[in-house]
Motif scaffolding. Structure first.
Motif, PDB file in Angstrom:
ATOM      1  N   ASN A  31     -36.886 -13.469  20.019  1.00  0.00           N
ATOM      2  CA  ASN A  31     -38.170 -12.843  20.315  1.00  0.00           C
ATOM      3  C   ASN A  31     -39.108 -13.149  19.144  1.00  0.00           C
ATOM      4  N   THR A  32     -40.170 -13.926  19.423  1.00  0.00           N
ATOM      5  CA  THR A  32     -41.073 -14.315  18.335  1.00  0.00           C
ATOM      6  C   THR A  32     -42.266 -13.373  18.221  1.00  0.00           C
ATOM      7  N   GLY A  33     -42.237 -12.298  19.024  1.00  0.00           N
ATOM      8  CA  GLY A  33     -43.218 -11.250  18.833  1.00  0.00           C
ATOM      9  C   GLY A  33     -44.549 -11.456  19.542  1.00  0.00           C
ATOM     10  N   PRO A  34     -45.533 -10.657  19.247  1.00  0.00           N
ATOM     11  CA  PRO A  34     -45.609  -9.775  18.063  1.00  0.00           C
ATOM     12  C   PRO A  34     -44.694  -8.537  18.108  1.00  0.00           C
ATOM     13  N   ARG A  35     -44.372  -8.035  19.324  1.00  0.00           N
ATOM     14  CA  ARG A  35     -43.442  -6.905  19.432  1.00  0.00           C
ATOM     15  C   ARG A  35     -42.006  -7.391  19.413  1.00  0.00           C
ATOM     16  N   ARG A  36     -41.094  -6.476  19.151  1.00  0.00           N
ATOM     17  CA  ARG A  36     -39.680  -6.829  19.328  1.00  0.00           C
ATOM     18  C   ARG A  36     -38.905  -5.634  19.874  1.00  0.00           C
ATOM     19  N   ALA A  37     -39.566  -4.930  20.818  1.00  0.00           N
ATOM     20  CA  ALA A  37     -38.929  -3.765  21.452  1.00  0.00           C
ATOM     21  C   ALA A  37     -37.786  -4.222  22.361  1.00  0.00           C
ATOM     22  N   ALA A  38     -36.779  -3.372  22.498  1.00  0.00           N
ATOM     23  CA  ALA A  38     -35.628  -3.761  23.319  1.00  0.00           C
ATOM     24  C   ALA A  38     -34.894  -2.543  23.856  1.00  0.00           C
ATOM     25  N   ALA A  39     -34.189  -2.762  24.962  1.00  0.00           N
ATOM     26  CA  ALA A  39     -33.303  -1.747  25.534  1.00  0.00           C
ATOM     27  C   ALA A  39     -32.040  -2.451  26.009  1.00  0.00           C
ATOM     28  N   GLY A  40     -30.965  -1.704  26.119  1.00  0.00           N
ATOM     29  CA  GLY A  40     -29.701  -2.315  26.553  1.00  0.00           C
ATOM     30  C   GLY A  40     -28.870  -1.355  27.374  1.00  0.00           C
ATOM     31  N   VAL A  41     -28.090  -1.921  28.277  1.00  0.00           N
ATOM     32  CA  VAL A  41     -27.127  -1.156  29.055  1.00  0.00           C
ATOM     33  C   VAL A  41     -25.787  -1.894  28.921  1.00  0.00           C
ATOM     34  N   PHE A  42     -24.716  -1.123  28.718  1.00  0.00           N
ATOM     35  CA  PHE A  42     -23.421  -1.737  28.434  1.00  0.00           C
ATOM     36  C   PHE A  42     -22.342  -1.224  29.367  1.00  0.00           C
ATOM     37  N   THR A  43     -21.214  -1.907  29.355  1.00  0.00           N
ATOM     38  CA  THR A  43     -20.083  -1.508  30.189  1.00  0.00           C
ATOM     39  C   THR A  43     -19.725  -0.047  29.966  1.00  0.00           C
ATOM     40  N   SER A  44     -19.281   0.623  31.043  1.00  0.00           N
ATOM     41  CA  SER A  44     -18.784   1.979  30.872  1.00  0.00           C
ATOM     42  C   SER A  44     -17.266   1.983  30.705  1.00  0.00           C
ATOM     43  N   ASN A  45     -16.677   0.796  30.631  1.00  0.00           N
ATOM     44  CA  ASN A  45     -15.247   0.707  30.303  1.00  0.00           C
ATOM     45  C   ASN A  45     -15.047   1.302  28.913  1.00  0.00           C
ATOM     46  N   ARG A  46     -14.019   2.149  28.770  1.00  0.00           N
ATOM     47  CA  ARG A  46     -13.785   2.774  27.464  1.00  0.00           C
ATOM     48  C   ARG A  46     -13.123   1.809  26.490  1.00  0.00           C
ATOM     49  N   VAL A  47     -12.562   0.737  27.017  1.00  0.00           N
ATOM     50  CA  VAL A  47     -12.075  -0.333  26.143  1.00  0.00           C
ATOM     51  C   VAL A  47     -13.216  -1.338  26.038  1.00  0.00           C
ATOM     52  N   LYS A  48     -13.931  -1.293  24.923  1.00  0.00           N
ATOM     53  CA  LYS A  48     -15.145  -2.100  24.767  1.00  0.00           C
ATOM     54  C   LYS A  48     -14.890  -3.229  23.775  1.00  0.00           C
TER      55      LYS A  48
ATOM     56  N   VAL B 306      -4.649  -5.390  31.523  1.00  0.00           N
ATOM     57  CA  VAL B 306      -4.057  -4.047  31.512  1.00  0.00           C
ATOM     58  C   VAL B 306      -4.964  -3.110  30.725  1.00  0.00           C
ATOM     59  N   LEU B 307      -5.397  -3.551  29.547  1.00  0.00           N
ATOM     60  CA  LEU B 307      -6.297  -2.735  28.722  1.00  0.00           C
ATOM     61  C   LEU B 307      -7.590  -2.439  29.462  1.00  0.00           C
ATOM     62  N   SER B 308      -8.111  -3.456  30.114  1.00  0.00           N
ATOM     63  CA  SER B 308      -9.365  -3.317  30.847  1.00  0.00           C
ATOM     64  C   SER B 308      -9.218  -2.273  31.955  1.00  0.00           C
ATOM     65  N   THR B 313     -10.276   4.563  33.152  1.00  0.00           N
ATOM     66  CA  THR B 313      -9.780   5.899  33.520  1.00  0.00           C
ATOM     67  C   THR B 313     -10.366   6.975  32.622  1.00  0.00           C
ATOM     68  N   SER B 314     -10.120   8.230  33.025  1.00  0.00           N
ATOM     69  CA  SER B 314     -10.573   9.353  32.204  1.00  0.00           C
ATOM     70  C   SER B 314      -9.417   9.956  31.415  1.00  0.00           C
ATOM     71  N   ALA B 315      -8.307   9.253  31.336  1.00  0.00           N
ATOM     72  CA  ALA B 315      -7.131   9.766  30.617  1.00  0.00           C
ATOM     73  C   ALA B 315      -7.431   9.902  29.123  1.00  0.00           C
ATOM     74  N   VAL B 316      -6.658  10.765  28.465  1.00  0.00           N
ATOM     75  CA  VAL B 316      -6.783  10.910  27.014  1.00  0.00           C
ATOM     76  C   VAL B 316      -6.141   9.706  26.329  1.00  0.00           C
ATOM     77  N   PHE B 317      -6.913   8.960  25.543  1.00  0.00           N
ATOM     78  CA  PHE B 317      -6.355   7.879  24.713  1.00  0.00           C
ATOM     79  C   PHE B 317      -7.432   7.372  23.756  1.00  0.00           C
ATOM     80  N   GLU B 318      -6.984   6.749  22.687  1.00  0.00           N
ATOM     81  CA  GLU B 318      -7.885   6.014  21.807  1.00  0.00           C
ATOM     82  C   GLU B 318      -7.626   4.534  22.060  1.00  0.00           C
ATOM     83  N   PRO B 319      -8.690   3.758  22.353  1.00  0.00           N
ATOM     84  CA  PRO B 319      -8.464   2.338  22.670  1.00  0.00           C
ATOM     85  C   PRO B 319      -7.653   1.599  21.611  1.00  0.00           C
ATOM     86  N   ASP B 320      -7.828   1.954  20.333  1.00  0.00           N
ATOM     87  CA  ASP B 320      -7.117   1.197  19.298  1.00  0.00           C
ATOM     88  C   ASP B 320      -5.744   1.789  18.968  1.00  0.00           C
ATOM     89  N   ALA B 321      -5.251   2.671  19.864  1.00  0.00           N
ATOM     90  CA  ALA B 321      -3.898   3.204  19.671  1.00  0.00           C
ATOM     91  C   ALA B 321      -2.965   2.801  20.807  1.00  0.00           C
TER      92      ALA B 321
END
Lengths: 384, 384
Positions: A31-48, B306-308, B313-321
């Motif tokens: 982004n060469t501007g002049p602004r550099r505003a941003a938003a993001g949406v990410f996976t809801s997987n708990r293993v990120k 498997v991790l993915s 899930t909503s189970a209790v766990f820490e991803p890095d454990a």
């Protein structure tokens, strides 16, 4: 034109050597501007993945100057070393571009559980920076492909003088909570981070969150929206939100159209539901029914499998009040046999299933694909 | 010996002409007493076939004298006419056997949304009644097959003098809330309906409810347990419950071993979960991940998938454990790369995945199958 369609952006795509086959595998969007505003949406997987953990932090600042994206490795389940590698990638981009690493988002896609070859990736960032161009959008879109057969881009331009552009990759593991996909959207509209965030969340909820290729949720999904303000125009919010949604919708439809091994694109319309949540639950249950997906692959209008999938949900409905149409033929009426199933023409790639719950006024559309031997082959013959 | 292994039961299996190919398609099981106590468990799908709606009512009385089972048509989503047909089937059996229709359970399996050919089915009931025999268990088990490649039976005999026998069919649509299956269990133990109900629910919860071939739940699942009391022995409850569970476990394992198109039987052990519910949620999420099921088909120890799956899930766990082993090799340690994946030997049909959540002391086992091109073919090439 992709992400470089709006003014105020440069991009590049190079072959850094992360992919063994020598294909382009590293993209840079600036982004060469002049602004550099941003938003993001990410996976809801708990293993990120590490890049998701990193970029979530970056986006909290509401400003992004550059995005580094790589294919050829997801950098997920790679422990502290994986996170260090993402950090080093952002630092390298910041160093080359003369910005702060805290405004560099990173996104990765590929095999889980493998460390990235940093000896190739970091020189790749330098090479990409050297090739940055206002015409680099296509090359960037090509460099993020994995099993995609085509690269995906979309652009909407407003009469008011601003443009929204975007690129996406993703061909499997497409599921609610975002598909396995990396998406970068850009705009030269003059919008702040809060406006971008609202427009992006509204758009993804109704587009990327409603495609479900195979029920599998990725560890790496990332959708970013960057605003340069280079058009000098503050957009009317409604029009801007519509444009962002239109670009997302276009890209989402392209993702379904290129899903791994698919031969059918299936539009599931749930109508007369008691609530939008009910409509979505029913749509997703239908979209994830492997038996139905096989039947549709075989061009078999097997509406019993639709009923069976609806029956597993907690939505409001009476089983003997449900109507189901396949490609406009109401093969199920009142939960029982309806029009002649031989009337259903399923020769074309797009199939529409309409489920009428007769329970209210809400509706929703979910897109999915059929389940094919090619999907099995593509996901069993090698690690991906 | 199947359902006729315990004393006090006769059975028969005939070709009534419901199946176009002329294979056996109608089974009759009769409790000749002196007791006729019974318990039943049915699909939790809200779209229930006519025979399920009928038999649920019958079982409320706690007594069953006869069970009529047919393959060749599910009689699901067939409206009021379908229910009338089930009623007529029970009436016919009652007439031929000289009992009340209110004690005749009916179970059907086959294509949804098609009316049964009653002109063939009702004479079939008469023909089966004429062939009833204390040695008819095998023929009954054969007559309820659909896409099953083999018939399934199991027997456990107690030193105390009573026996539990059973037969099952089912080869697809196996999912929690019961598999697509019809199961009839019989015993000559002297047990009342309440005892049967408790033993049956305990057993199904830990056996049939923990096999998930393809995530699809049927409209027709039925598990019945009939007691004749003919051994004259009142069983000790714990031993009886164990025997019922052992027969269910044996039949459930046979169902997984014969799942449509499968080349692998996959045992998913979730250990060190915070609760049994958590262990089951995680096990089912892994069991339903199409990408993982494809990878296992390809003998690829793709632990990232498997991790993915765990991460959704909503189970209790820490991803890095989280630790994950495939066939005993801990390929994932602490949510990251563990032992060398090349050490995993996946040549055999049975594969064990162990997911250690490091969150407590609960555990559970879920069985599933791989996803194969044969599964796609079997479910796309013709209506089923």
């Amino acid at each position: 034109m992709s992400v470089t369609a709006p003014k105020g952006f440069t991009a590049a795509g190079v072959a850094a050597g992360i992919k063994a086959n020598g294909n382009p595998d590293l993209a840079l969007v600036v982004n060469t501007g002049p602004r550099r505003a941003a938003a993001g949406v990410f996976t809801s997987n708990r293993v990120k993945a590490a890049p998701v953990l990193w970029s979530e932090q970056v986006l909290k600042g509401g400003a992004v100057t550059a995005v580094v994206l790589n294919s050829g490795g997801a950098n997920a389940c790679t422990g502290p070393k994986g996170f260090q590698d993402t950090h080093a990638t952002a630092e390298k981009a910041a160093e080359v571009l003369g910005h702060s690493a805290g405004e560099v988002a990173v996104a990765s896609t590929g095999l889980i559980g493998v460390l990235l070859p940093m000896d190739k990736l970091l020189p790749g960032v330098e090479a990409a920076a050297a090739e940055l161009s206002e015409h680099g959008g296509e090359k960037a879109a090509i460099a993020i492909k994995t099993t995609d057969t085509v690269h995906k881009t979309a652009v909407v331009t407003s009469p008011a003088g601003w443009t929204v552009g975007g690129m996406a990759k993703g061909a499997g593991m497409l599921a609610p909570g975002l598909a396995t996909m990396l998406v970068v959207l850009t705009t030269d509209a003059d919008a702040d981070a809060g406006t971008l965030d609202k427009a992006l969340r509204d758009a993804t909820r109704q587009t990327f969150d409603r495609i479900d290729s195979d029920g599998c949720m990725s560890t790496n999904d990332t959708v970013l929206l960057l605003a340069s303000g280079a058009s000098g125009t503050v957009p009317e919010y409604g029009e801007f939100a519509d444009a962002v949604r239109a670009v997302c919708d276009d890209l989402a439809r392209q993702l379904i159209g290129d899903a791994e091994g698919a031969s059918k694109d299936i539009r599931i319309e749930v109508v007369h539901a008691a609530s939008e949540d009910d409509a979505l639950e029913v749509g997703r249950s239908i979209a994830r029914n492997n038996l139905l997906k096989c039947a549709l692959h075989g061009e078999d209008p097997n509406w019993g499998r639709v009923l069976s999938a609806i029956g597993t949900t907690s939505a409001v409905f009476e089983p003997d009040a449900i109507d189901v149409a396949i490609n406009g033929v109401w093969v199920c009426r009142g939960g029982s046999v309806g029009e002649d199933r031989d009337l259903v023409d399923m020769r074309y790639r797009e199939i529409t299933i309409t489920a009428d719950l007769a329970a209210g006024e809400a509706s929703a559309v979910i897109w999915t694909n059929d389940l094919t031997a090619d999907y099995v082959h593509e996901n069993s013959a090698y690690s991906s």
